[in-house]
Design a protein around this motif. Structure first.
Motif, PDB file in Angstrom:
ATOM      1  N   LEU A  76      24.376 -23.071 -51.756  1.00 31.40           N
ATOM      2  CA  LEU A  76      23.012 -23.318 -51.275  1.00 31.40           C
ATOM      3  C   LEU A  76      22.000 -22.446 -52.024  1.00 31.40           C
ATOM      4  N   ARG A  77      22.398 -21.210 -52.291  1.00 35.77           N
ATOM      5  CA  ARG A  77      21.504 -20.320 -53.045  1.00 35.77           C
ATOM      6  C   ARG A  77      21.237 -20.867 -54.452  1.00 35.77           C
ATOM      7  N   THR A  78      22.286 -21.380 -55.051  1.00 35.35           N
ATOM      8  CA  THR A  78      22.127 -21.973 -56.383  1.00 35.35           C
ATOM      9  C   THR A  78      21.172 -23.161 -56.326  1.00 35.35           C
ATOM     10  N   LEU A  79      21.354 -23.978 -55.285  1.00 31.39           N
ATOM     11  CA  LEU A  79      20.475 -25.141 -55.134  1.00 31.39           C
ATOM     12  C   LEU A  79      19.025 -24.705 -54.936  1.00 31.39           C
ATOM     13  N   CYS A  80      18.842 -23.675 -54.123  1.00 30.09           N
ATOM     14  CA  CYS A  80      17.478 -23.166 -53.890  1.00 30.09           C
ATOM     15  C   CYS A  80      16.832 -22.754 -55.217  1.00 30.09           C
ATOM     16  N   LYS A  81      17.625 -22.085 -56.041  1.00 31.54           N
ATOM     17  CA  LYS A  81      17.100 -21.643 -57.318  1.00 31.54           C
ATOM     18  C   LYS A  81      16.649 -22.852 -58.142  1.00 31.54           C
ATOM     19  N   LYS A  82      17.501 -23.870 -58.150  1.00 34.12           N
ATOM     20  CA  LYS A  82      17.212 -25.102 -58.894  1.00 34.12           C
ATOM     21  C   LYS A  82      15.934 -25.780 -58.374  1.00 34.12           C
ATOM     22  N   LEU A  83      15.720 -25.677 -57.049  1.00 35.05           N
ATOM     23  CA  LEU A  83      14.554 -26.339 -56.447  1.00 35.05           C
ATOM     24  C   LEU A  83      13.344 -25.416 -56.404  1.00 35.05           C
ATOM     25  N   HIS A  84      13.471 -24.230 -57.015  1.00 35.42           N
ATOM     26  CA  HIS A  84      12.394 -23.231 -57.037  1.00 35.42           C
ATOM     27  C   HIS A  84      12.001 -22.789 -55.628  1.00 35.42           C
ATOM     28  N   ILE A  85      13.003 -22.593 -54.787  1.00 38.46           N
ATOM     29  CA  ILE A  85      12.752 -22.096 -53.443  1.00 38.46           C
ATOM     30  C   ILE A  85      13.195 -20.645 -53.390  1.00 38.46           C
ATOM     31  N   GLU A  86      12.292 -19.779 -52.951  1.00 35.19           N
ATOM     32  CA  GLU A  86      12.619 -18.363 -52.899  1.00 35.19           C
ATOM     33  C   GLU A  86      13.547 -18.058 -51.734  1.00 35.19           C
ATOM     34  N   THR A  87      14.499 -17.185 -51.978  1.00 35.73           N
ATOM     35  CA  THR A  87      15.428 -16.790 -50.915  1.00 35.73           C
ATOM     36  C   THR A  87      15.518 -15.273 -50.894  1.00 35.73           C
ATOM     37  N   ASP A  88      16.069 -14.744 -49.797  1.00 33.36           N
ATOM     38  CA  ASP A  88      16.406 -13.326 -49.813  1.00 33.36           C
ATOM     39  C   ASP A  88      17.756 -13.132 -49.122  1.00 33.36           C
ATOM     40  N   ASP A  89      18.271 -11.926 -49.223  1.00 36.47           N
ATOM     41  CA  ASP A  89      19.646 -11.661 -48.801  1.00 36.47           C
ATOM     42  C   ASP A  89      19.877 -11.835 -47.303  1.00 36.47           C
TER      43      ASP A  89
END
Length: 521
Positions: free
Chosen positions: A364-377
Motif C-alpha cells: 500500500l505504501r508503494t501504491l501511495c508513492k505511485k499515486l503521489h499520496i503522502e504517508t507517514d510511519d
RNA sequence: GAUCUCGUAGCUCAGCUGGUAGAGCACUUGACUUUUAAUCAAGGUGUCCUGGGUUCGAAUCCCAGCGGGAUCACCA
C-alpha cells in the motif's frame, strides 16, 4: 454600560456616526412629545403580511371583500413620503407589505403632529411599529394596508443597511460583507430575506428527520456533553475543568458510546441531535461546534441501515425542497432511493485501476508513492486505504452512494464482516463528493471490543494522535450484553448545506465561530 | 499553522506611476394625497483597519500588527 432613556443619550467615548446622533436626538423629541419609544404593553397583531397578501379578496369592481380591520407589526423598511400621504413598507416575520398613510386619516383632528412630526420626521427605517387599518389594492395593483392608526413599538438607534430591489428583482447595495453578516447575524436576517429562508429550510429539514424517526418508534434522548473520556470518534477535544470534583472534563466529540449504553439498557431505537465539539481547524466545511444526528437501532444490521438512510434522506429532501432532485451548485443531486452501493475496494479500483484488497502495508505504501499520496510511519493498513480512497475516489461520488466494507483497522467500534475477512460492516454515505453519514453494524462482542481498543492504544503509541481512548465503563456495559445493533451518524450541517444549496457551513449556522471581536471601552 | 488576497462614509464601491477624499443609496432641509430602486431642489457625512517607516507630502510605497476571505494542512 447601558443606554437608558431620559438623560444619558450618549455614551462617553462611544463613536457615534452622524446618523446615530440624529436618531438619538429623535428619541429625545419623541420623549418630549410624551411618546414612549419602548412601550411595555403587548401589541395585538391580527395577521401577518404574507397571509394578508395571499388571501386578500376583492369583487369584480375591485372592492375589497376581506381584511377590512387588521393590525400588523414589524420593522419599517422603506418610506416614500409625498406630502400629505405616504407609502411605506412594513416587514414582519412573514415578509413585507406596503402601507398607505395619509395625514388626515392618522391625524383626523386639528393636531397633525402624529403625521407631520412623528411619522414624517421622528420615525426611521428599522423602527418597529404597529399599525391598524384596512386592506386595499392601489392603482398600480399593490395590495396595501391603508393605515388608520400607528404606534411606535421600538425605536432603532442604528441605521440598517438599506437593500433595494428593482422590478426585475435586481438587488442594489446588498449587505454582503461576510464578516459583518456573521458577526451581526441579526442585521443579516433583517435585511437579507434569503438568509432567513435558508435557516427556515434547515429547521424544516430537521423537523422532517425527527418526524421520520418518531413515526418509526425512535426515542429522542439527551446524553452528556461533558464527558470524562471523549469517546466515539477520533478528534482533538476541547478540555474544561470541573471545580467541585477537581477533574478535567471534555466537551463531547461524539455521543456514540452513550447511545449504545442506552441500547444495553433496553431501548430499541434511540436518537439524538448531538452538538459535538472538535478542537480543530475551521474552514468552509468545519466549525468547532457542529451537529450530528446519531441513531442506534437494536436487532438491525448495516444493510437495514442503508435502506433506512435512503428512505430518511428521500423524505427529508422531499419535505425540505419539495422535490428529490435537489440543485446543489451546478449539479442536480437525486435523493430518491435506492442509492448505489460500492465497496471501498471497488471504489478504489473504479478510480485508480488498482486492486488493494490483497495488499499488505508495504504494498500500500508503494501504491501511495505511485499515486503521489503522502504517508507517514504512524499509518496502518486501514489508514492507508482510507487515504487512497480519500485522495482518488471520494470526490467523484456526486450522487448519493454508500461506500461499504472498510478495513478493520480504522473502525474500532464496528463488527467484523460476516464473510469478508479483514473488513468490517460499515458504510459511509457520499454525496457531492463529501462524507455525509457513517454507519456500522455495531460491535457488541465485549471481548473483541476490548482487543480493538487495545489495538488503538498501540496505534496511539505509534504516534497516531487520532486513536481512541479505552472507555472501561463502556466495555463493562457491553459485557452486560448489547443486542445486535446498527447505528449511524449523519452530519446535519453538511446535509443542510446540500438541501439549502449553500457551499459553506457558516451559511447554515446562525452564529458561526469567529475570532472574538474587541470592543473598545 | 503556511501561502495568497482584501480592509476608504450607515450600505455598495471608485480613488492611476505619492499631491491632502469621491459616487449612488441612506441621512438632513424643503415641495408633492395611489407611490414603489418614487420624483424634484438644496446640503455634506470620514480614526481611508491600527502602529511605525520612507518622503517636502502617504488612502496610495515599505515593515509590523489586527480582522476577514480563498487555497493548503488537520478534521466531519
Amino acid at each position: 454600560m447601558f443606554f437608558s432613556t431620559g438623560n444619558k443619550l450618549t455614551i462617553p467615548n462611544m463613536h457615534l456616526s452622524e446618523q446615530e446622533i440624529i436618531r438619538r436626538e429623535k428619541l429625545e423629541k419623541l420623549l418630549a412629545l410624551g411618546i414612549d419609544p419602548y412601550p411595555p404593553e403587548a401589541f395585538p397583531v391580527s395577521i401577518h403580511a404574507a397571509h394578508l397578501k395571499e388571501f386578500f379578496e376583492e369583487d369584480a369592481e375591485g372592492k375589497p371583500l376581506n381584511f377590512q380591520e387588521v393590525s400588523l407589526a414589524g420593522r419599517l423598511m422603506s418610506f416614500r413620503v409625498m406630502g400629505k400621504a405616504s407609502f411605506a413598507e412594513l416587514q414582519d416575520s412573514s415578509g413585507r407589505i406596503q402601507l398607505y398613510i395619509s395625514r388626515d386619516d392618522i391625524a383626523p383632528g386639528e393636531d397633525k403632529t402624529l403625521y407631520n412630526e412623528v411619522f414624517k420626521k421622528l420615525l426611521d427605517l428599522g423602527d418597529f411599529i404597529g399599525v391598524q387599518g384596512y386592506a386595499f389594492r392601489t392603482q398600480v395593483g399593490e395590495i396595501t394596508v391603508h393605515v388608520t392608526g400607528l404606534k411606535l413599538l421600538a425605536k432603532s438607534l442604528r441605521p440598517l443597511p438599506v437593500v433595494k430591489r428593482d422590478e426585475e428583482g435586481h438587488i442594489f447595495d446588498a449587505f454582503t460583507d461576510t464578516e459583518e453578516r456573521y458577526r451581526m447575524r441579526y442585521v443579516d436576517l433583517a435585511v437579507n430575506p434569503h438568509v432567513k429562508e435558508t435557516f427556515i429550510k434547515r429547521t424544516k429539514m430537521v423537523s422532517a428527520i425527527r418526524r421520520f424517526l418518531n413515526e418509526r418508534g425512535g426515542l429522542e434522548v439527551d446524553t452528556p456533553v461533558l464527558q470524562s473520556i471523549p469517546g466515539g470518534a477520533a478528534a482533538r477535544p476541547f478540555i474544561t475543568h470541573h471545580n467541585a470534583l477537581d477533574v478535567p472534563f471534555y466537551l463531547r466529540i461524539a455521543n456514540e458510546l452513550y447511545l449504545k449504553r442506552l441500547i444495553v439498557g433496553g431501548f430499541d431505537w434511540v436518537y439524538e441531535f448531538s452538538r459535538n465539539f472538535r478542537n480543530e481547524g475551521m474552514d468552509r466545511t468545519h466549525n468547532p461546534e457542529f451537529t450530528i444526528l446519531e441513531f442506534y437501532v437494536a436487532y438491525k444490521d448495516y444493510f437495514w441501515m442503508m435502506d433506512t438512510t435512503e428512505a430518511l434522506l428521500e423524505q427529508a429532501a422531499m419535505e425540505t425542497c419539495g422535490t428529490t432532485d435537489v440543485q446543489v451548485g451546478d449539479k442536480i443531486i437525486n435523493f430518491k432511493a435506492p442509492y448505489r452501493r460500492v465497496s471501498i475496494y471497488d471504489a478504489i479500483k473504479e478510480h485508480t485501476g488498482e486492486d488493494v484488497s490483497g495488499m499488505d502495508e508495504a504494498a500500500l505504501r508503494t501504491l501511495c508513492k505511485k499515486l503521489h499520496i503522502e504517508t507517514d510511519d504512524s499509518m496502518g493498513r486501514g489508514k492507508l486505504i482510507d487515504e487512497i480512497f480519500g485522495e482518488t475516489a471520494e470526490r467523484h461520488f456526486i450522487q448519493p452512494t454508500f461506500i461499504t466494507d472498510y478495513p478493520v483497522e480504522m473502525s474500532p467500534l464496528t463488527k467484523k464482516h460476516r464473510d469478508k475477512p479483514g473488513l468490517v460492516e460499515r458504510f459511509e454515505l457520499m454525496i457531492n463528493g463529501k462524507e455525509v453519514a457513517n454507519a456500522y453494524t455495531e460491535l457488541n462482542d465485549p471481548i473483541d471490543q476490548r482487543e480493538r481498543f487495545e489495538e488503538q492504544v498501540k496505534l496511539m503509541e505509534r504516534g497516531d494522535d487520532e486513536a481512541m481512548f479505552i472507555d472501561h465503563d463502556f466495555l463493562r456495559a457491553l459485557e452486560y450484553g448489547m443486542p445486535p445493533t446498527s447505528g449511524i451518524g449523519i452530519g446535519i450541517d453538511r446535509l443542510a448545506m446540500l438541501l439549502c444549496n449553500q457551499h459553506t457551513i457558516q451559511e447554515v449556522l446562525f452564529f458561526p465561530q469567529m475570532r472574538p471581536e474587541k470592543f473598545e471601552e
